[in-house]
Design a protein around this motif. Structure first.
Motif, mmCIF file in Angstrom:
data_model
loop_
_atom_site.group_PDB
_atom_site.id
_atom_site.type_symbol
_atom_site.label_atom_id
_atom_site.label_comp_id
_atom_site.label_asym_id
_atom_site.label_seq_id
_atom_site.Cartn_x
_atom_site.Cartn_y
_atom_site.Cartn_z
ATOM 1 N N ALA A 133 0.831 -1.206 0.000
ATOM 2 C CA ALA A 133 0.000 0.000 0.000
ATOM 3 C C ALA A 133 0.862 1.252 0.000
ATOM 4 N N GLU A 166 2.102 6.106 -7.064
ATOM 5 C CA GLU A 166 0.829 6.395 -7.729
ATOM 6 C C GLU A 166 0.438 5.279 -8.694
ATOM 7 N N VAL A 167 0.494 4.048 -8.176
ATOM 8 C CA VAL A 167 0.042 2.878 -8.930
ATOM 9 C C VAL A 167 -0.910 2.100 -8.038
ATOM 10 N N SER A 168 -1.524 1.056 -8.584
ATOM 11 C CA SER A 168 -2.428 0.227 -7.788
ATOM 12 C C SER A 168 -1.620 -0.680 -6.866
ATOM 13 N N GLU A 169 -2.272 -1.172 -5.792
ATOM 14 C CA GLU A 169 -1.589 -2.105 -4.885
ATOM 15 C C GLU A 169 -1.200 -3.382 -5.620
ATOM 16 N N ARG A 170 -2.043 -3.803 -6.561
ATOM 17 C CA ARG A 170 -1.725 -5.004 -7.331
ATOM 18 C C ARG A 170 -0.438 -4.798 -8.125
ATOM 19 N N THR A 171 -0.299 -3.611 -8.749
ATOM 20 C CA THR A 171 0.922 -3.304 -9.501
ATOM 21 C C THR A 171 2.116 -3.231 -8.566
ATOM 22 N N ARG A 181 2.552 -4.836 -5.736
ATOM 23 C CA ARG A 181 2.946 -6.200 -5.356
ATOM 24 C C ARG A 181 3.699 -6.887 -6.492
ATOM 25 N N ARG A 182 3.256 -6.652 -7.735
ATOM 26 C CA ARG A 182 3.957 -7.244 -8.880
ATOM 27 C C ARG A 182 5.378 -6.699 -8.974
ATOM 28 N N ALA A 199 2.371 1.664 -3.424
ATOM 29 C CA ALA A 199 1.339 2.125 -4.353
ATOM 30 C C ALA A 199 1.082 3.610 -4.193
ATOM 31 N N ARG A 200 1.054 4.075 -2.947
ATOM 32 C CA ARG A 200 0.786 5.492 -2.686
ATOM 33 C C ARG A 200 1.948 6.372 -3.158
#
Length: 333
Positions: free
Chosen positions: A40, A47-52, A54-55, A43-44
């Motif tokens: 998280a 500025e990407v999604s949490e899924r991105t 984690r990848r 991601a913050r």
């Protein structure tokens, strides 16, 4: 199945790392800065999604970076043993820009190049490839077409003077002026400026602030006495003032003129920094000021621009233009 390079993972790593190298470097530097991060937080920050996020973290581990995850409450991602690259203050783009000056065509000193090559070798393998590519991706050729080859080497005492600036110590400076006279004085080095192929030392002296061409320095002996540095000193601002003063001395003559709007581009090409473009006049032309050091020479430069330019002053330049025009009519009319 092995790829064409012979290693089964090479193709995967190129796709995983090569496409998103900037973002993966940012994740790595974030890990170094905070020691532990969550998906998280990544991601913050990016500025990407949490899924991105984690990848990306998985991609770092896949690429051989020593990163591992801790599950459960208070968990997150960490670097094994606090592994570092010694580049924790740089973004990926900044790192690549830094390595540009490590290349063979760079004007950097050998010591700078050697230091940057060590930084390249400190990078994790996936990022080292791009850093090494950056170091060999640029060639600079300062010569204009048709000009002779001139190699500009750093002046003899550049390293000693730069070290004195960094350490903040005074220097006993031997100097040969343009007339060949040699003097010696103690100076307070404030900074070094490279302008074209020339290097200059900006410093305080008993006579006030002075600038010395480093290629005219005959000796440089650092002392243990501290430099008296003004609290508000700014090297860039000080150099602008010095350069403006030098330009005024080199080009003390100013001519005033008006130019048709589509002629200002031609003037910029011909006069460069010697041209100042002002505002429009009532008839739609543009006010300009052009600097020079001799009325006749400047009139000769302007004579071929009569189609675009009308000189309004000083009178001496206008008289020379009239004389040149008369001579041209007599010869070619």
């Amino acid at each position: 199945m092995p790829t064409e390079t012979g290693h089964p993972m090479t193709g995967i790593l190129w796709n995983v790392v090569g496409v998103r190298a900037d973002r993966l470097m940012a994740v790595l530097l974030l890990l170094q800065q905070r020691e532990q991060v969550t998906a998280a937080e990544v991601a913050r920050e990016l500025e990407v999604s949490e899924r991105t996020a984690r990848r990306d973290l998985d991609a770092l581990a896949m690429a051989g970076v020593p990163v591992y995850s801790m599950q459960g409450r208070g968990g997150g991602w960490r670097l094994v043993g606090g592994a570092r690259t010694d580049l924790s203050g740089l973004t990926a783009g900044e790192a690549r820009a830094l390595f540009l000056v490590a290349g063979p065509a760079s004007a950097a000193t050998p010591a700078v190049k050697a230091a940057l090559r060590k930084l390249v070798h400190a990078l994790p393998e996936p990022f080292r490839v791009q850093a090494e590519a950056a170091a060999s991706s640029l060639v600079t050729d300062p010569r204009r077409w048709g000009s002779s080859r001139v190699e500009h080497r750093p002046p003899r005492f550049l390293d000693e003077l730069q070290d004195a600036v960094i350490r903040g110590v005074q220097v006993r400076l031997g100097y040969i002026d343009r007339t060949g006279a040699e003097t010696e004085r103690t100076v307070h080095p404030l900074g070094i400026v490279a302008k074209g192929p020339s290097w200059y030392l900006v410093c305080n002296t008993e006579a006030g602030r002075r600038t010395f061409r480093i290629d005219r320095v005959s000796s440089a002996d650092p002392t243990d006495d501290p430099v008296h540095r003004p609290e508000d000193f700014d090297l860039a601002g000080s150099w602008r003032e010095i350069a403006d003063e030098v330009d005024r001395k080199r080009m003390p003559l100013e001519i005033q003129a008006v130019c048709v709007p589509h002629g200002t581009g031609m003037l910029r090409i011909g006069f460069g920094d010697r041209l100042e473009v002002g505002g429009p006049t009532t008839d739609g032309r543009i006010e300009v000021v052009i600097r020079g050091n001799d009325e006749y020479v400047l009139a000769g430069e302007l004579a071929g621009l009569v189609e675009w330019l009308e000189v309004t002053g000083p009178p001496g330049v206008r008289d020379h233009l009239a004389s040149i025009g008369k001579a041209l009519v007599e010869r070619y009319g």
